[in-house]
Design a protein around this motif. Sequence first.
Motif, PDB file in Angstrom:
ATOM      1  N   UNK A  65       0.845  -1.195   0.000  1.00 10.91           N
ATOM      2  CA  UNK A  65       0.000   0.000   0.000  1.00 10.91           C
ATOM      3  C   UNK A  65       0.883   1.250   0.000  1.00 10.91           C
ATOM      4  N   UNK A  66       0.645   2.134  -0.958  1.00 15.54           N
ATOM      5  CA  UNK A  66       1.391   3.399  -1.016  1.00 15.54           C
ATOM      6  C   UNK A  66       0.715   4.401  -0.075  1.00 15.54           C
ATOM      7  N   UNK A  67       0.888   4.169   1.210  1.00  9.07           N
ATOM      8  CA  UNK A  67       0.219   4.980   2.236  1.00  9.07           C
ATOM      9  C   UNK A  67       0.561   6.461   2.132  1.00  9.07           C
ATOM     10  N   UNK A  68       1.824   6.745   1.891  1.00 11.35           N
ATOM     11  CA  UNK A  68       2.295   8.129   1.883  1.00 11.35           C
ATOM     12  C   UNK A  68       2.157   8.781   0.509  1.00 11.35           C
ATOM     13  N   UNK A  69       1.407   8.130  -0.380  1.00 12.14           N
ATOM     14  CA  UNK A  69       1.252   8.641  -1.733  1.00 12.14           C
ATOM     15  C   UNK A  69       2.227   7.975  -2.682  1.00 12.14           C
ATOM     16  N   UNK A  70       2.038   8.201  -3.951  1.00  8.22           N
ATOM     17  CA  UNK A  70       2.903   7.596  -4.971  1.00  8.22           C
ATOM     18  C   UNK A  70       3.010   8.514  -6.169  1.00  8.22           C
ATOM     19  N   UNK A  71       3.290   7.908  -7.308  1.00  7.62           N
ATOM     20  CA  UNK A  71       3.372   8.690  -8.535  1.00  7.62           C
ATOM     21  C   UNK A  71       4.599   9.573  -8.584  1.00  7.62           C
ATOM     22  N   UNK A  72       4.485  10.653  -9.358  1.00  6.66           N
ATOM     23  CA  UNK A  72       5.598  11.570  -9.534  1.00  6.66           C
ATOM     24  C   UNK A  72       6.384  11.315 -10.797  1.00  6.66           C
ATOM     25  N   UNK A  85      -8.217   6.521   5.015  1.00  8.07           N
ATOM     26  CA  UNK A  85      -8.646   5.275   5.650  1.00  8.07           C
ATOM     27  C   UNK A  85      -9.750   4.590   4.859  1.00  8.07           C
ATOM     28  N   UNK A  86     -10.699   5.356   4.333  1.00  3.59           N
ATOM     29  CA  UNK A  86     -11.841   4.756   3.639  1.00  3.59           C
ATOM     30  C   UNK A  86     -11.424   3.997   2.380  1.00  3.59           C
ATOM     31  N   UNK A  87     -10.345   4.436   1.724  1.00  2.00           N
ATOM     32  CA  UNK A  87      -9.869   3.720   0.544  1.00  2.00           C
ATOM     33  C   UNK A  87      -9.365   2.320   0.908  1.00  2.00           C
ATOM     34  N   UNK A  88      -8.955   2.150   2.144  1.00  4.49           N
ATOM     35  CA  UNK A  88      -8.456   0.854   2.600  1.00  4.49           C
ATOM     36  C   UNK A  88      -9.598  -0.021   3.097  1.00  4.49           C
ATOM     37  N   UNK A  90     -12.907   0.154   2.719  1.00  2.13           N
ATOM     38  CA  UNK A  90     -13.993  -0.203   1.815  1.00  2.13           C
ATOM     39  C   UNK A  90     -13.629  -1.385   0.924  1.00  2.13           C
ATOM     40  N   UNK A  91     -12.357  -1.731   0.887  1.00  2.00           N
ATOM     41  CA  UNK A  91     -11.922  -2.924   0.154  1.00  2.00           C
ATOM     42  C   UNK A  91     -11.846  -4.144   1.070  1.00  2.00           C
ATOM     43  N   UNK A  92     -12.274  -3.996   2.318  1.00  2.00           N
ATOM     44  CA  UNK A  92     -12.240  -5.108   3.254  1.00  2.00           C
ATOM     45  C   UNK A  92     -10.889  -5.328   3.900  1.00  2.00           C
ATOM     46  N   UNK A  93      -9.984  -4.367   3.740  1.00  2.00           N
ATOM     47  CA  UNK A  93      -8.631  -4.498   4.277  1.00  2.00           C
ATOM     48  C   UNK A  93      -8.584  -3.914   5.688  1.00  2.00           C
ATOM     49  N   UNK A  94      -8.043  -4.689   6.630  1.00  2.00           N
ATOM     50  CA  UNK A  94      -7.884  -4.201   8.000  1.00  2.00           C
ATOM     51  C   UNK A  94      -6.425  -4.211   8.455  1.00  2.00           C
ATOM     52  N   UNK A  95      -5.541  -4.783   7.631  1.00  2.00           N
ATOM     53  CA  UNK A  95      -4.104  -4.746   7.904  1.00  2.00           C
ATOM     54  C   UNK A  95      -3.387  -4.345   6.625  1.00  2.00           C
ATOM     55  N   UNK A  96      -2.574  -3.305   6.693  1.00  2.00           N
ATOM     56  CA  UNK A  96      -1.896  -2.790   5.503  1.00  2.00           C
ATOM     57  C   UNK A  96      -0.405  -2.643   5.767  1.00  2.00           C
ATOM     58  N   UNK A  97       0.388  -2.964   4.734  1.00  2.00           N
ATOM     59  CA  UNK A  97       1.839  -2.812   4.811  1.00  2.00           C
ATOM     60  C   UNK A  97       2.238  -1.711   3.831  1.00  2.00           C
ATOM     61  N   UNK A  98       2.882  -0.671   4.334  1.00  2.00           N
ATOM     62  CA  UNK A  98       3.214   0.486   3.519  1.00  2.00           C
ATOM     63  C   UNK A  98       4.519   0.341   2.756  1.00  2.00           C
ATOM     64  N   UNK A  99       4.528   0.893   1.526  1.00  2.00           N
ATOM     65  CA  UNK A  99       5.731   0.923   0.687  1.00  2.00           C
ATOM     66  C   UNK A  99       5.903   2.327   0.125  1.00  2.00           C
ATOM     67  N   UNK A 100       7.138   2.648  -0.279  1.00  2.00           N
ATOM     68  CA  UNK A 100       7.398   3.941  -0.912  1.00  2.00           C
ATOM     69  C   UNK A 100       7.207   3.876  -2.423  1.00  2.00           C
TER      70      UNK A 100
END
Length: 280
Positions: A65-72, A85-88, A90-100
Amino acid sequence: MTHLTLIQNARVYSPKDLGVKDVLLGGQQILAIGNDLKLHGMNLEIDIVDASGMYLFPGLIDQHVHMAGGGGEGGFQYRTPEISLSHITTAGVTTAVGVLGTDGVTRTTRELLAKAHALDFEGISTYIYCGAYQVPTRTITGTPRADIVLIEKVIGVGEIAISDTRSSHPSDDDLAELASESRVGGLLSGKAGVLHLHVGDDETKLEILFRLLERTQLPKSTFTPTHLNRNPDLLKDAIRYGQNGGYVDITSGIRPDEHDHISVKPSHAIRQLLDAGVKP
């Protein structure tokens, strides 16, 4: 006092099908699952949710999950904002691992860690990988191993890019060193200690992983390559890798559309993996 919620008449999967059950929640804990649950002799406020005709299943884990944003890529104007939070949920996700991701310059692992803490406060479970596409990769303490050992939310290194023009084109030794840092950091801290790999469109596909597993004694479980439904040839390589006991990850956000006529639809990719004997 712990807040109680009673969910009634839901079709419960745990993950096996338990049939229609009631579920009693206390705070963030499941206290009981059973038929026609009732609390007697207690003067408690309980929220009752009638889930008749609905399904209740464990929250999903999203390891990318690109928690801190992505693109560029294309300029500053293409940077995407932090995830809500709602983007996570509403997909049924309750545990997320962040990546850059690609941008390890204007975005930092510190920012990612801060966003993970914020989402955690809002009610989901969060972890992060230290690093970005680049090698040497981005860390907080100075080394990936120390990040994993000393920072509670860091469970591995990633996403390191391979087989991609945007990668640093890491050598076998570069990747073996990062995998070892991840593994030993995990052993010292009691964490997963994995190396999460972004796999691009280059013709080399998963060749570097096959070489590493042949020349080192690193466990296959150390590596978690993702985006493997990016194109049919990469998926074929992923099937071979999975048949040899490696972990493979399909990306739900990669699917054919009017701009993408190459990728494999996630459900089709999973079906191909299962039909080829790759164990879930």
